[in-house]
Design an enzyme around this catalytic site. Sequence first.
Site, PDB file in Angstrom:
ATOM      1  N   LYS A   1     -12.075  11.741  -7.340  1.00 21.54           N
ATOM      2  CA  LYS A   1     -11.098  12.172  -8.674  1.00 21.54           C
ATOM      3  C   LYS A   1     -11.549  13.287  -9.115  1.00 21.54           C
ATOM      4  CE  LYS A   1      -9.279   7.846 -10.282  1.00 21.54           C
ATOM      5  NZ  LYS A   1      -7.938   8.167 -10.002  1.00 21.54           N
TER       6      LYS A   1
ATOM      7  N   ASP B   1       0.809  -1.033  -0.088  1.00 15.74           N
ATOM      8  CA  ASP B   1      -0.037   0.170  -0.140  1.00 15.74           C
ATOM      9  C   ASP B   1       1.036   1.189   0.085  1.00 15.74           C
ATOM     10  OD1 ASP B   1      -1.565   2.281   0.433  1.00 15.74           O
ATOM     11  OD2 ASP B   1      -2.971   1.014   1.756  1.00 15.74           O
ATOM     12  N   HIS B   2       1.229   1.846  -1.027  1.00 14.44           N
ATOM     13  CA  HIS B   2       2.348   2.723  -1.143  1.00 14.44           C
ATOM     14  C   HIS B   2       2.174   3.914  -0.355  1.00 14.44           C
ATOM     15  CE1 HIS B   2      -0.436   4.364  -4.693  1.00 14.44           C
ATOM     16  NE2 HIS B   2      -0.116   5.619  -3.929  1.00 14.44           N
TER      17      HIS B   2
ATOM     18  N   HIS C   1      -5.791   2.878   1.099  1.00 17.25           N
ATOM     19  CA  HIS C   1      -5.264   3.867   1.661  1.00 17.25           C
ATOM     20  C   HIS C   1      -6.031   4.519   2.856  1.00 17.25           C
ATOM     21  CE1 HIS C   1      -2.807   3.263  -2.105  1.00 17.25           C
ATOM     22  NE2 HIS C   1      -3.486   4.267  -2.809  1.00 17.25           N
TER      23      HIS C   1
END
Length: 501
Positions: free
Chosen positions: A346, A183-184, A246
Amino acid sequence: MNRTLPPCVFVIFGATGDLARRKLFPALYNLYAEGILPSRFAVVGVGRRLADQEAFLADVWAAIERFSRKINPELRESFLALIHYHRFDLADKTGFAQLAADLRRIDNERGTSGNRVYCLSVGPDQFEIVIDQLKEHRLVSNNDGAWQRVMVEKPFGRDLTTATNLNAKITGVFPEHSIFRIDHYLGKEMLQNLVAIRFANALFEPLWNSRYIDNVQLSVAESEGVGTRARYYESAGALRDVVQNHLLQMLTLVAMEPPVDLSSEAIRDEKVKVLRSLQPMTPAEIRRNTVRGQYGAGKIMGEAVPAYRDELNVAPQSTVETYAALRLEVPNFRWAGVPFYLRTGKRMPFRSAEIVIEFKSLPGVLYFRQQPPIAPNLLVIKVQPEEGVAIQFNTQGMGNNKGIIPVQMDFCQNCRFPSQSPEAYERLIADAILGDPTLFTRWDEVAHQWRYIDQIAAAWAENGAELPLYSAGSWGPEEADQLLRREGRRWHVYQPQNGSY
């Protein structure tokens, strides 16, 4: 990073894809430029798009020049000398046999001792194919002192069932301690810093509870549209793409109890306790406490952008959400009664990710009789693009303005020297080579995340949850504002005109 990384070969499946170009190769280059990579090291890329080694290396360097945070042209030749390219389809057994032979050759030439990190930078439908081939060609042994690890990109499954099946497949080849589920966001500097901010400061930890905190807001906003990810996004949507991983991971770091120590397992144990405490919502609660939305046409920074349904590879009547907001609670002793508001979308006005902690107001006397009401005290942890911490408090205005106004103490970690702030993948790659799983998600974390999200996704699908449209360039549908307004609260967004939230 004052750590000595062991020798190894870093193998990238999907090496000609977008993720490898934008994130992985720039991260590897920056680690090399800063002298962090081990001296006995090599990179092997597996892909299909480029014809040969020469074309691949040219593409890698072009990606580094475009996406790396800093460039030293003098390092070009020595860095590219570390990289090898194999062109074959992932279902091709002959290609894997050649890869196995090349890895043995590199071990002998570079002294990499059989140590490998396999990075699955491919679509989730190809994860199991790669795992099967690694097993069949005996590319995972974890014996004779050598180790092999696997880095798995998100999404890890599409729901709990598919995630469980995928996990069973991977754990049949790799032991749990060798599986690094990415999970960056956990690699971002300020989320790493959040544990230190909480537990290294007497200023914060005594106030970190329901007695002093009114609500917590976690936001991940993207100004970009769906871009080239439309095919994936049509099967995922904002809930699965961002909330499941996230935002729930950010939630655990905010809400966790102090770990017994700073080891990876101790920290992850406390994160799991938060996820376990999340209570399933009834269908009525899901209707009341969740919001979906989809962006329509609008403007981002003055530029006209199309609606989601007009994007390439999106169904004309798509009902996929590009915006999701949730109200939830963490019903334990520390947080009982404190709402947590999560949102992502978004085509927001600008890109940002932050955690806003709003403290409770003092009794309604003295200054609190002022109209309009004075602003609340806030602690803002800025994750991206700025990395830092801001504290908003109230003071008396100067000159003729004797009213109470909000002001900020603002620490920005990357404002002055943005190129010195490592990208998330730099830390994640280094940790995988080192074998440190702290910033990766353990299987029980993934399972609890999916268990909570699945109920919401199922209710949305079964009940035909409303999908209001919001204009690109706005902060989402009106229904998301109502989620807070009905309780006398609002989303906190930085207002540059008056310098407050």
